[in-house]
Design a protein around this motif. Structure first.
Motif, mmCIF file in Angstrom:
data_model
loop_
_atom_site.group_PDB
_atom_site.id
_atom_site.type_symbol
_atom_site.label_atom_id
_atom_site.label_comp_id
_atom_site.label_asym_id
_atom_site.label_seq_id
_atom_site.Cartn_x
_atom_site.Cartn_y
_atom_site.Cartn_z
ATOM 1 N N GLU A 1 -14.039 -19.179 20.986
ATOM 2 C CA GLU A 1 -13.744 -19.100 19.504
ATOM 3 C C GLU A 1 -13.511 -17.521 19.284
ATOM 4 N N ARG B 1 -12.342 -15.017 21.023
ATOM 5 C CA ARG B 1 -11.320 -14.423 21.971
ATOM 6 C C ARG B 1 -10.104 -15.042 21.102
ATOM 7 N N ARG B 2 -10.145 -16.233 20.460
ATOM 8 C CA ARG B 2 -9.175 -16.986 19.578
ATOM 9 C C ARG B 2 -9.021 -16.244 18.238
ATOM 10 N N GLN B 3 -9.988 -15.739 17.661
ATOM 11 C CA GLN B 3 -10.028 -14.906 16.316
ATOM 12 C C GLN B 3 -9.495 -13.690 16.706
ATOM 13 N N ASP B 4 -10.028 -13.072 18.074
ATOM 14 C CA ASP B 4 -9.369 -11.573 18.189
ATOM 15 C C ASP B 4 -7.913 -11.716 18.603
ATOM 16 N N ARG B 5 -7.377 -12.703 19.094
ATOM 17 C CA ARG B 5 -5.909 -12.931 19.405
ATOM 18 C C ARG B 5 -5.174 -13.158 17.942
ATOM 19 N N ASN B 6 -5.918 -13.701 17.121
ATOM 20 C CA ASN B 6 -5.182 -13.821 15.679
ATOM 21 C C ASN B 6 -4.923 -12.382 15.114
ATOM 22 N N ILE B 7 -6.029 -11.638 15.488
ATOM 23 C CA ILE B 7 -5.925 -10.313 14.914
ATOM 24 C C ILE B 7 -5.036 -9.576 15.696
ATOM 25 N N THR B 8 -5.299 -9.314 16.881
ATOM 26 C CA THR B 8 -4.371 -8.413 17.675
ATOM 27 C C THR B 8 -2.959 -8.707 18.124
ATOM 28 N N ASN B 9 -2.693 -10.021 18.211
ATOM 29 C CA ASN B 9 -1.236 -10.378 18.445
ATOM 30 C C ASN B 9 -0.241 -9.794 17.656
ATOM 31 N N PRO B 10 -0.616 -10.130 16.149
ATOM 32 C CA PRO B 10 0.547 -9.334 15.136
ATOM 33 C C PRO B 10 0.509 -7.986 15.284
#
Length: 170
Positions: free
Chosen positions: A36, A38-47
């Motif tokens: 969870e 990592r998923r939240q981090d990706r939601n922030i870092t990917n953009p």
């Protein structure tokens, strides 16, 4: 003693079983939490990463001779003035986007740096080939013609790598 073993052995078995079950449950819960996060981090870092890719793509497009020449007023410039202006434009564009290297792989960043260096060398090489006193228009035409005859340029190569990496995020 036998009476004590009757109660102790089953209690130990229950204790070990509870220990194993609780251990597995805690491990699964920890894995869920890590997933969870990592998923939240990706939601922030990917953009953020995608914006970095966009900025580098824009940088690469802006350092092509055609693009730089379209944005300059050639009137009143000598060929050497134009050469200096083009070199300065490339350097400023790259300097302005240095921080974007944290969003791309080392290989892609090296391709961007190579594109910058090759563009600078290209601008200088064409200027060296021009006769003394040639006009800025002749120099600009020579730049565009030679650039378009180069096949895949370092800028195009860097753009290709950039696009491949960005697709990996999407």
């Amino acid at each position: 003693m036998l009476e004590l073993l009757k109660y102790t052995v089953p209690a130990l078995i229950v204790l070990v079983a509870a220990w194993v079950v609780l251990g597995k449950m805690l491990k699964e819960e920890r894995q869920k939490r890590e997933y969870e996060l990592r998923r939240q981090d990706r939601n922030i870092t990917n953009p953020l990463r995608l914006r970095g890719y966009e900025r580098l793509a824009l940088l690469l497009e802006r350092i092509t001779p055609e693009h730089m020449l379209m944005n300059l007023d050639l009137s009143g410039m000598t060929m050497r003035d134009l050469q200096r202006q083009l070199l300065q434009t490339v350097r400023l564009e790259v300097d302005h986007n240095l921080s974007q290297q944290i969003y791309v792989s080392d290989e892609t960043w090296q391709a961007v740096v190579l594109a910058k260096e090759e563009t600078l060398n290209f601008i200088n090489a064409i200027a060296m080939q021009m006769p003394e006193g040639c006009s800025t228009l002749q120099y600009a035409q020579a730049l565009i013609t030679a650039y378009n005859q180069n096949g895949e340029t370092p800028v195009q190569n860097a753009l290709r790598l950039l696009k491949q990496e960005a697709k990996g995020i999407l």
